[in-house]
Every structure is written in C-alpha cells, then in structure tokens.
Design an enzyme around this catalytic site. Structure first.
Site, PDB file in Angstrom:
ATOM      1  CB  VAL A  86      -0.945   0.006   1.219  1.00 18.65           C
ATOM      2  CG1 VAL A  86      -1.823   1.252   1.223  1.00 18.65           C
ATOM      3  CG2 VAL A  86      -1.798  -1.255   1.233  1.00 18.65           C
ATOM      4  CG  ASP A  87       3.741   3.994  -2.393  1.00 16.78           C
ATOM      5  OD1 ASP A  87       3.645   5.034  -1.705  1.00 16.78           O
ATOM      6  OD2 ASP A  87       4.688   3.791  -3.184  1.00 16.78           O
ATOM      7  CB  SER A  88      -0.776   7.093   0.477  1.00 12.81           C
ATOM      8  OG  SER A  88       0.320   7.490   1.283  1.00 12.81           O
TER       9      SER A  88
END
Length: 142
Positions: free
Chosen positions: A62-64
């Site tokens: 998960v990479d915002s």
C-alpha cells in the site's frame, strides 16, 4: 564564556550567538516532539496487505505516494489478466526509478483480506521489484 566576553558589536560574535540561539530552539523543538509524538521517532514498517487478484493470492504494498496502482508483468501473468492489457496506455514510468509501461488493465477483481471484492485498474510494468503496488488512484476510489 567566549561569547559572554565577546564584543557585542563583533559580527562573528553575533553569528555565534545566533547559532547558539538556533541550537537551543532546535533542541526545544526536538524535546517537545519527543514528549507529544514519540511515535514519530520509531521505525516505520511498510504496509503490506494480502489480496487476491482474479482469484490469485498476491501481497500488495500500500503506497499512498504512488499516483497509480501498478502490477508487474510477471504478477499480471500469474493472475491471468494479461489478455486484458490495453497497449494504448504503454509508455515510461518515471519516479524513484524508471520502467517501461506495457499498458493498462482497466478493471479486474481484487479481493481484500476482509473478503470484500473491489474492481481495480492496474498499470502493468515490464520490470517491478514489487508484484503489486496499491496506489492513490484506487485508494481514493475505495
């Protein structure tokens, strides 16, 4: 002591006094941060979630900070979604590194750890160190 005895009109002495004041402000800021938000000084572990893309298990990062959701070519092949690849979206991905974009899979099922299935789009990269990078496009959407 040197600063105490220095001529207050001396430019070098003024610079040293300014540095000492700044060091004090930085130390005070640091101490306040340690008191109020000690978690900011701990080690951050990257966020991975277990998902299933088209029924195939994948660990997603998960990479915002990533603009789009990216899947490696190898992972897309394992998930049997390469037949949906739209090559009109081919190009180059440039960020921390760069890689060739093979195209885009506009929609594919992705089951979350909760059992909920969502529809996601994937940019397919030729080479990627991470099988699946869950980016801001789908984070905002879901």
């Amino acid at each position: 002591m040197r600063l105490k005895n220095a001529d207050p009109n001396d430019i070098e002495a003024q610079k040293m006094i300014e540095e000492e004041i700044q060091k004090g402000m930085i130390e005070e800021n640091y101490q306040k941060a340690m008191e109020e938000s000690p978690e900011l000084f701990g080690h951050i572990t990257m966020l991975y979630i277990d998902v299933k893309v088209n029924g195939n298990p994948v660990q997603a990062f998960v990479d915002s900070g990533a603009q789009s959701t990216i899947i490696s070519k190898d992972c897309a092949e394992r998930c049997s979604i390469m037949h949906l690849l739209d090559k009109r979206f081919a190009g180059m991905a440039i960020g921390v590194g760069q890689s060739r974009i093979l195209g885009r899979v506009h929609l594919a099922d992705m089951m979350l750890e909760t059992g909920e299935t969502i529809q996601c789009s994937f940019t397919v990269l030729e080479d990627n160190k991470v099988d699946l990078l869950f980016g801001l496009d789908n984070l905002k959407r879901h």
